[in-house]
Design an enzyme around this catalytic site. Structure first.
Site, PDB file in Angstrom:
ATOM      1  N   SER A  45      -0.735  -1.493 -12.771  1.00  0.00           N
ATOM      2  CA  SER A  45       0.108  -1.545 -11.581  1.00  0.00           C
ATOM      3  C   SER A  45       1.265  -2.528 -11.813  1.00  0.00           C
ATOM      4  CB  SER A  45      -0.745  -1.912 -10.359  1.00  0.00           C
ATOM      5  OG  SER A  45      -0.041  -1.682  -9.164  1.00  0.00           O
ATOM      6  N   ASP A 105      -4.240   8.364  -6.312  1.00  0.00           N
ATOM      7  CA  ASP A 105      -3.723   7.007  -6.158  1.00  0.00           C
ATOM      8  C   ASP A 105      -2.768   6.966  -4.965  1.00  0.00           C
ATOM      9  OD1 ASP A 105      -2.167   4.662  -6.374  1.00  0.00           O
ATOM     10  OD2 ASP A 105      -2.333   4.662  -8.562  1.00  0.00           O
ATOM     11  N   HIS A 142      -6.444   4.051  -7.425  1.00  0.00           N
ATOM     12  CA  HIS A 142      -5.642   2.994  -8.044  1.00  0.00           C
ATOM     13  C   HIS A 142      -6.478   1.811  -8.545  1.00  0.00           C
ATOM     14  CE1 HIS A 142      -1.667   1.240  -8.737  1.00  0.00           C
ATOM     15  NE2 HIS A 142      -2.039   0.098  -8.169  1.00  0.00           N
TER      16      HIS A 142
END
Lengths: 281, 281
Positions: free
Chosen positions: B151, B227, B260
């Site tokens: 991320s 996600d 995620h």
């Protein structure tokens, strides 16, 4: 049983599903949380189930986050179930003030002493309500159910399996509190939850139960030799001696350098899942 | 460099050592924390090193607790290094009030705008100070160093490798913020840390850097299709298009159903370690 299950979150993991649930427990009378990893094989058939009982201060999330068990459960096609370590927000005065007793420290027994007896019934919750809920609402093979745990949850896995013959066909533990009669954690919990009744204490002590003739399936126990709680709180030697005396099969592995935490557990988790898989075959 | 390292804790794990450190960073001017997993092979020789950059709100512990990477690092003989995601307790007003900027959200760049520029120098910290510290104080093979992240840390891994050619010989990412110029997280961070200078923003955007002709080693990127941040924040499509345009080798794997978090990361972590191992061979 048609209890309403609230799904708090769900995540794909190793081609299976990691989910976190909350429901209102009939036995405890309050909301309880638990977690389930369903391997991909569970989409097509009933699969073996392993209940994992966590240690002091842990929740239904701890094992699922830290142990790295889903990888092996996915390979072997085993369901994993873990649960919170106590009722929470019971309103009992001081419930969360001491990490060794109360919230996060239910010790997997049914308290008989006030004020704890109003809600702290973790043995019945785990062996009856959650057990039946998993069988009724998940693709669980009722002929292949095992139990394992860590520290306080190792104590729980051993004693629940000993006290409920036939309920769990495979058993193992990481660094269990193996003779709580003889350690501060156990004495404190038994004093508060069970009162000062020696016979009642012995009925929740894995070593005393083995000495009294109760038996388990062939047992795997892993213990780190750098565990700061080993000598004062765990007393594996007493448990080992009782197993030898009574002919209880025990594979007790002592590991140089390993401590009490999940870096230790994650190292040997695959061995435990294979142990259960073979026992449940 | 003889910086004093305080060992905050150390744990045996998969026959290696998982340790957590604190030191006073010269570049940041404050205490910083990082974590190192040393595989058993590091007792005898210098080993390859993988730096892992974590995402928003994470610390130096997150990856080591949740990813399950030590098992594979032990098998392959690779060192793992992770670090906190920002300076902490800088005294900057409101530093920890917003999870998208400031504490836990350093974005792996050197801020040029006040008040952040006083302490927020994560690019220099990671690529210079911590990099050299690992080389000088751990059995690290300086010819075999890779970087990856998740991320915000995927953004960090890509941009630090792009901006510092030759420093990292292998690169990968999980669900990276791949075009921060075009997403709310990136725009907010760039506005606060870099001011409103379009050229400066482009120098910290992986897609823009690829478009400008910067290159990376053959890249592995994993992305979950469930996600929740994919469309608004990550913009993998823009990055993929830039790589295709410029001939940047990219193995972008889209995974149905994965989200995620670390249940996604743990599922594919072994593939990433093998990718780096092969690139660093």
């Amino acid at each position: 049983m048609t209890a309403h299950l609230e799904i708090r979150s769900t995540h794909r993991c190793f081609s299976g599903t990691q989910s976190f649930y909350q429901h209102t427990s009939e036995i405890i009378g309050l909301p309880m949380r638990f977690s389930v990893y369903q391997p991909p094989q569970a989409q097509e058939k009933k699969v073996p189930v392993l209940f994992f009982l966590a240690g002091l201060t842990c929740t239904e999330e701890t094992f699922m986050i830290k142990a790295g068990a889903q990888r092996v459960a996915s390979q072997l096609g085993m369901m994993l179930v873990s649960m919170d370590t106590s009722p929470r927000q019971t309103g009992i005065d001081g419930e969360a003030d001491d990490w060794e007793i109360g919230a996060g420290a239910g010790f997997y027994l049914d308290a008989t002493e006030t004020p704890w007896s109003s809600y702290f019934r973790m043995e019945s919750y785990v062996t009856k309500e959650l057990y039946q809920l998993i069988l009724s609402q998940f693709p669980a093979d009722q002929e292949r159910i095992g139990i394992f745990g860590h520290s306080m949850g190792g104590h729980g896995a051993l004693t629940l399996a000993l006290r409920n013959p036939g309920l769990y066909r495979s058993v193992s533990a990481f660094a269990p509190i193996a003779a709580p009669l003889h350690c501060p954690w156990g004495q404190k919990a038994f004093h508060h939850f069970l009162g000062n009744l020696p016979q009642s204490w012995r009925e929740h002590d894995a070593t005393a139960l083995i000495e009294a003739g109760y038996q388990l399936p062939a047992l795997l126990v892993d213990q780190g030799l750098n565990d700061p709680f080993l000598n004062e709180q765990l007393h594996l030697d007493r448990f080992e001696a009782a197993c030898q005396l009574k002919g209880q099969p025990l594979n007790l592995r002592r590991h140089e350098g390993y401590d009490h935490g999940y870096y230790f557990i994650s190292t040997f988790i695959a061995d435990h899942l294979h142990h259960h898989y073979n026992q449940l075959a």
